[in-house]
Design an enzyme around this catalytic site. Sequence first.
Site, PDB file in Angstrom:
ATOM      1  CG  HIS A   1      -0.283   0.210   2.248  1.00  0.00           C
ATOM      2  ND1 HIS A   1      -0.070  -0.451   3.133  1.00  0.00           N
ATOM      3  CD2 HIS A   1      -0.346   1.412   3.098  1.00  0.00           C
ATOM      4  CE1 HIS A   1       0.420  -0.338   5.109  1.00  0.00           C
ATOM      5  NE2 HIS A   1      -0.043   1.504   4.499  1.00  0.00           N
TER       6      HIS A   1
ATOM      7  CG  ASP B   1       0.087  -4.261   2.709  1.00  0.00           C
ATOM      8  OD1 ASP B   1       0.391  -3.834   1.672  1.00  0.00           O
ATOM      9  OD2 ASP B   1      -0.040  -3.187   3.423  1.00  0.00           O
TER      10      ASP B   1
ATOM     11  CB  SER C   1       3.405   2.211   5.499  1.00  0.00           C
ATOM     12  OG  SER C   1       2.338   2.086   5.987  1.00  0.00           O
TER      13      SER C   1
END
Length: 448
Positions: free
Chosen positions: A170, A203, A287
């Site tokens: 992402h 992910d 992230s």
Amino acid sequence: MPPAAAAPGDPAQQQAAFAAAGASGPGPAGTSGAAGAWYGGADAPPPYGGAAGGAPGGPATPWGAPPPPPPRKRSGGLVAAVLAAALLAGGIGGGVGYWAADRNGSDGSTTVSSSGDPKTESRAPGSVADIAGKALPSVVTIEAQSNSGEGGTGTGFVYDKQGHILTNNHVVASAAEGGKLQATFSDGKSYDAEVVGRAQGYDVAVIKLKDPSGAKLNPLPLGDSDKAAVGDATVAIGAPFGLSGTVTTGIVSAKKRPVASSDGGGGGQASYMSALQTDASINPGNSGGPLLNAQGAVIGINSAIQSAGNGGGFGGGQTQSGSIGLGFAIPINQAKNVADQLIRNHTPIYPVISATVNMKDSGTGAKIAANGANGSPAVTPGGPADKAGLKSGDVIVKLDDTKIDSGPTLISEIWTHQPGDKVTVTFIRDGKQSTTEITLGERRGDNN
């Protein structure tokens, strides 16, 4: 299943292409490229920190702090005056102290010197400063931008000496179709990058510097996430809210926490993980950054947070909620396996049972739905679940020794395995409990 990341947002039943695929990105632990001699071995440093010290018989002093100076005898009024001055202006306090000593006829110096802490000053192996100092040069801030100018900031870390960077899908999804990617190292040098492969379901993504010449490519050593224990110390590095090179600490709060995140980007499909939970402060922008153990080895990729607000996840600026001490990382054993797949094949491979399960029900198990996508059978004829004797209406309550309480939990757990693995499934049919063995199949790509 914690609402740690945004809920999958599926209809009552997840379609066979994703849910039925109950898959995993497992993998043995190991290091990629140069593992780094400072991790592992018989002389591995102890975890950072340590017991508080103090004088025998007296109160303990804070970790790393010098012992308090001995009290000095002064008249009550003079002590009060010096204290007030010190509170108002620290620099003036020192001057007043010298003036007071001179008025009292003291010939000695009023300077109090700290004895110092050699352990702190030397940044001993295993200290947070030592871990951060070694890891920061291998952590990059990633800026992703789509053709329309949308994008965001995330984190990644050097995976090998060929210039591969490991991060979250992402983080880079917005730039995957002809957009722009840039990786900036801690020394301020920036490099253009491109997507090598990405796995939306896991992910996980791998990018590569287009021209790595001049870049200091020191791969972070990879630990064994299976051996991480609740209570182990953790260090997280990333760029929360764009603040590159931020280091925070905590512990492993839990293991095998099933988490679903809809931040994977594109198509509305969710990502699933059997996550490491940590209370290290991580926020949007962390992230893709590494979660390190006390020896400085990567045990996870920071990927999602539980928010006190209305959701979770890190990606794409979808939420500006901050850390409340509930962060989730993809175990590095799984991430390494996926990364190696992406580097070799540029596409992810998912283990599957080829059965569609309900995604809304929770607490009682993962129930095989009445129908699959577009009215197709929920249990694919000739697929792994069919060969094992599973049928629509069966409720899967355990996979090997792991309790299954929902569809997302089943997928998260299956995706810790590899195609071809044999797993034991416990299920309930017509009120009776039975077990069967399934040999996991495979699915290639995210859109099949």
